[in-house]
Design a protein around this motif. Sequence first.
Motif, PDB file in Angstrom:
ATOM      1  N   LEU A 117      64.115  66.590   0.980  1.00  0.00           N
ATOM      2  CA  LEU A 117      64.018  65.724   2.158  1.00  0.00           C
ATOM      3  C   LEU A 117      62.581  65.637   2.655  1.00  0.00           C
ATOM      4  O   LEU A 117      62.121  64.572   3.092  1.00  0.00           O
ATOM      5  CB  LEU A 117      64.935  66.225   3.282  1.00  0.00           C
ATOM      6  N   ASP A 120      60.813  63.120   0.790  1.00  0.00           N
ATOM      7  CA  ASP A 120      61.462  61.795   0.825  1.00  0.00           C
ATOM      8  C   ASP A 120      62.214  61.486  -0.466  1.00  0.00           C
ATOM      9  O   ASP A 120      62.274  60.332  -0.906  1.00  0.00           O
ATOM     10  CB  ASP A 120      60.435  60.687   1.096  1.00  0.00           C
ATOM     11  N   ASP A 121      62.773  62.511  -1.086  1.00  0.00           N
ATOM     12  CA  ASP A 121      63.572  62.329  -2.291  1.00  0.00           C
ATOM     13  C   ASP A 121      65.050  62.404  -1.901  1.00  0.00           C
ATOM     14  O   ASP A 121      65.591  63.489  -1.698  1.00  0.00           O
ATOM     15  CB  ASP A 121      63.227  63.404  -3.327  1.00  0.00           C
ATOM     16  N   TYR A 122      65.698  61.245  -1.814  1.00  0.00           N
ATOM     17  CA  TYR A 122      67.098  61.183  -1.381  1.00  0.00           C
ATOM     18  C   TYR A 122      68.023  60.811  -2.544  1.00  0.00           C
ATOM     19  O   TYR A 122      69.114  60.283  -2.321  1.00  0.00           O
ATOM     20  CB  TYR A 122      67.253  60.168  -0.252  1.00  0.00           C
ATOM     21  N   GLU A 148      69.560  52.560   3.686  1.00  0.00           N
ATOM     22  CA  GLU A 148      68.618  53.672   3.593  1.00  0.00           C
ATOM     23  C   GLU A 148      68.767  54.634   4.769  1.00  0.00           C
ATOM     24  O   GLU A 148      68.643  55.848   4.611  1.00  0.00           O
ATOM     25  CB  GLU A 148      67.184  53.144   3.509  1.00  0.00           C
ATOM     26  N   GLN A 152      69.774  58.663   4.606  1.00  0.00           N
ATOM     27  CA  GLN A 152      69.043  59.726   5.298  1.00  0.00           C
ATOM     28  C   GLN A 152      69.956  60.525   6.227  1.00  0.00           C
ATOM     29  O   GLN A 152      69.835  61.753   6.322  1.00  0.00           O
ATOM     30  CB  GLN A 152      67.882  59.119   6.085  1.00  0.00           C
TER      31      GLN A 152
END
Length: 236
Positions: A117, A120-122, A148, A152
Amino acid sequence: MMVPAAARPVIGKREFTKSLRETDRRRAEESALPILMAWKSRVEAALSSSDRGTNADGYLVCPTATELEEAALVVGYERASERVVQLIKVKAQLGDAHYRALRSKFKRRHADSVRLLKGDDYTYWRGHAVRQVHKRGWDLPQGSLPFEEFVQQLGRAGTDTFARAVAIIDDTEHAFMPSAPVQAAIKRKNDRARDGERIAQLYDIYQAQRLAEGKKRPDTLRQDRKPVDEFASFVA
């Protein structure tokens, strides 16, 4: 495991059965848990597909920001926590080695999730989001801003579930607090529930007054109560 009647048309059977080919009870229980959880997931998916989010014309429905936030909270934190509790109970019954191994697994999953997280790797949570969108019949294109944000929200809720699992195993759940975004989502969900409760409470007061005054019959008030309950449920 019996399949609920509403899910049978989708799943195509009345019950799930499987031979574990194990004579040792503990090993059988350990092997059965992931199978049972997979069956429960199939049932949930079947029930969702039988009541998908379509309008009267059968078209997909665009979810609101509130629906997205609540779905992420329920799926990623509330229901996931329930499964975690069941899994911890099974491992505790299997013995100390299983219990400690589960703690290590959740600790590692939490650390990995936080790291991803932060970067920013979801990717992991995006897969979960796609499945939820499909199950609920939502018109929510991948790559859109609402999608998106949903990804998150799922990521934050799921990461908190991993942390909560460690706290439960360590017997420190009383001191555990979800992250600020998840706390805020829980508060908003509870506030909406209280709004529905207040509507029902106001009608109870009105009903008592009319009965005391003799201005309405009990059967009439019961009929009047039905749309009030439906509206309160909608608000909640």
